[in-house]
Scaffold this active site. Structure first.
Site, PDB file in Angstrom:
ATOM      1  CE  LYS A 265      -3.996  -1.510  -4.655  1.00  0.00           C
ATOM      2  NZ  LYS A 265      -3.535  -0.158  -4.282  1.00  0.00           N
TER       3      LYS A 265
ATOM      4  NE  ARG B  58     -11.912   2.025  -2.529  1.00  0.00           N
ATOM      5  CZ  ARG B  58     -12.523   1.740  -3.662  1.00  0.00           C
ATOM      6  NH1 ARG B  58     -13.798   2.056  -3.813  1.00  0.00           N
ATOM      7  NH2 ARG B  58     -11.874   1.134  -4.641  1.00  0.00           N
TER       8      ARG B  58
ATOM      9  NE  ARG C 143      -8.046   3.912  -6.337  1.00  0.00           N
ATOM     10  CZ  ARG C 143      -8.239   3.880  -5.021  1.00  0.00           C
ATOM     11  NH1 ARG C 143      -8.398   2.710  -4.418  1.00  0.00           N
ATOM     12  NH2 ARG C 143      -8.281   4.984  -4.307  1.00  0.00           N
TER      13      ARG C 143
ATOM     14  CD  GLU D 142       1.058  -5.473 -14.758  1.00  0.00           C
ATOM     15  OE1 GLU D 142       2.149  -4.908 -14.548  1.00  0.00           O
ATOM     16  OE2 GLU D 142       0.075  -4.877 -15.240  1.00  0.00           O
TER      17      GLU D 142
ATOM     18  CE  LYS E 230      -3.814  -3.681  -1.077  1.00  0.00           C
ATOM     19  NZ  LYS E 230      -3.341  -2.298  -0.877  1.00  0.00           N
TER      20      LYS E 230
ATOM     21  CB  SER F 198      -9.101  -3.290   4.800  1.00  0.00           C
ATOM     22  OG  SER F 198      -9.676  -3.082   3.507  1.00  0.00           O
TER      23      SER F 198
ATOM     24  CE1 TYR G 296      -4.134  -2.549   7.666  1.00  0.00           C
ATOM     25  CE2 TYR G 296      -5.238  -4.344   6.517  1.00  0.00           C
ATOM     26  CZ  TYR G 296      -4.689  -3.078   6.505  1.00  0.00           C
ATOM     27  OH  TYR G 296      -4.705  -2.330   5.352  1.00  0.00           O
TER      28      TYR G 296
END
Length: 323
Positions: free
Chosen positions: A196, A206, A217, A233, A248, A274, A313
């Site tokens: 990610k 958000r 982050r 990972e 992602k 998004s 989505y």
């Protein structure tokens, strides 16, 4: 010389193109992310994601049933609480918005789809980070793992088939797997957000989850320039017990997705996030792109790159177009 090879022969009719198609895209490959907000009396439109809403518990049930009837492969649920605190208490509250909605959907659709839950604290904390903070204001990795373990068991008990740890904490898959096993919930799977990235494409999300984040982050999500790190990972998450792994965002990381698919011994997911959704919808609204063709082409690209499943989505819409 006249060409001896004529590849166009296999493109001449719809039947020929269908016969030799190398990449398939079916509704079962698609997972629909959904938002449910505590206290909503009616669905609330998300302005930066046209067509996507924060559901009420009732509208969530209806939309979930419609998506399942359309044939989507799964549903990924995000909860939006009214109250946030430093430890994200709502994430482990059995009567919190996310766990209540999971029970609603499990009662409504049972095992007819794969019910997934976002196993992360960022929607629930008053600082907007994916974990608890230490005295210096940094995310405390190991203290966060304890919260993830509690959250995982709560979500499993609420009815989730699969948990989606998305916080990018070191050891998160192992901690969740151990907690589930100790709770005798060995039937619950883990879809690890293994790679990610600290991406600019999360902006509209958000708004969708009423994020309280200030800052960024970057101390726990991956640098967009790093690809080898993503493979490391993935290997670590598989070793810790992940049942599937995820990349992602999706569309800007097709190289990472392809490498992950080649490396991974478990199914690979891609999350069309998004910002990717918002860009295409904005271009469609301006008449610059054709919605159905563009969406299906983007999803096909993710499948071609190696995704066994795609969180998008457009899952319900695309399922209708494909059928």
């Amino acid at each position: 010389m006249f060409p001896e090879h004529r590849p166009r022969r296999l493109r001449g009719t719809p039947a020929l193109r269908r016969l030799v198609s190398e990449t398939t895209l079916r509704p079962r490959h698609l997972v629909l992310p959904m938002f449910v907000a505590e206290g909503n009396t009616e669905p609330r439109a998300i302005s930066s994601m046209p067509g996507v809403v924060q559901h009420t518990r009732d509208s969530l049930r209806k939309a979930a049933v419609a998506a399942v009837q359309a044939g989507v492969g799964g549903l990924m649920l995000f909860g939006v609480p009214r109250v946030h605190d430093a430890h994200g208490s709502g994430a482990t509250d059995p009567d919190g918005v996310l766990n209540s909605a999971l029970r609603d959907l499990r009662a409504e659709v049972g095992d007819d789809t794969v019910l997934m839950a976002d196993t992360c604290l960022d929607e629930f904390t008053d600082h907007g980070h994916c974990g608890v903070l230490d005295a210096r204001g940094n995310v405390d990795n190991d203290a966060t793992l304890s919260r993830y373990a509690e959250m995982a068991v709560a979500q499993a008990d609420a009815g989730a088939h699969v948990l989606g740890p998305s916080g990018m904490m070191d050891g998160q898959v192992g901690a969740i797997r151990e907690a589930l096993d100790e709770a005798r919930r060995t039937d619950v799977g883990i879809l690890a957000y293994s790679a990610k990235y600290a991406s600019a494409f999360y902006g509209p999300f958000r708004e969708a989850v009423d994020s309280q984040l200030s800052g960024d982050r970057k101390s726990y999500q991956q640098d967009p320039g790093n690809a080898r790190e993503a493979l490391r990972e993935i290997e670590l998450d598989i070793a810790e017990g992940a049942d599937a792994v995820m990349i992602k965002p999706a569309m800007s990381y097709l190289d990472v997705l392809s490498d992950a698919a080649e490396l991974s011994s478990v199914p690979v997911a891609a999350y069309q996030v998004s910002g990717e959704y918002a860009m295409i919808e904005a271009a469609v609204a301006n008449g610059w792109l054709e919605r159905e063709r563009t969406v299906l082409e983007s999803l096909t690209a993710l499948r071609r790159a190696g995704a066994d499943m795609v969180l998008t989505y457009w899952a319900a819409d695309a399922a209708g177009w494909l059928d």
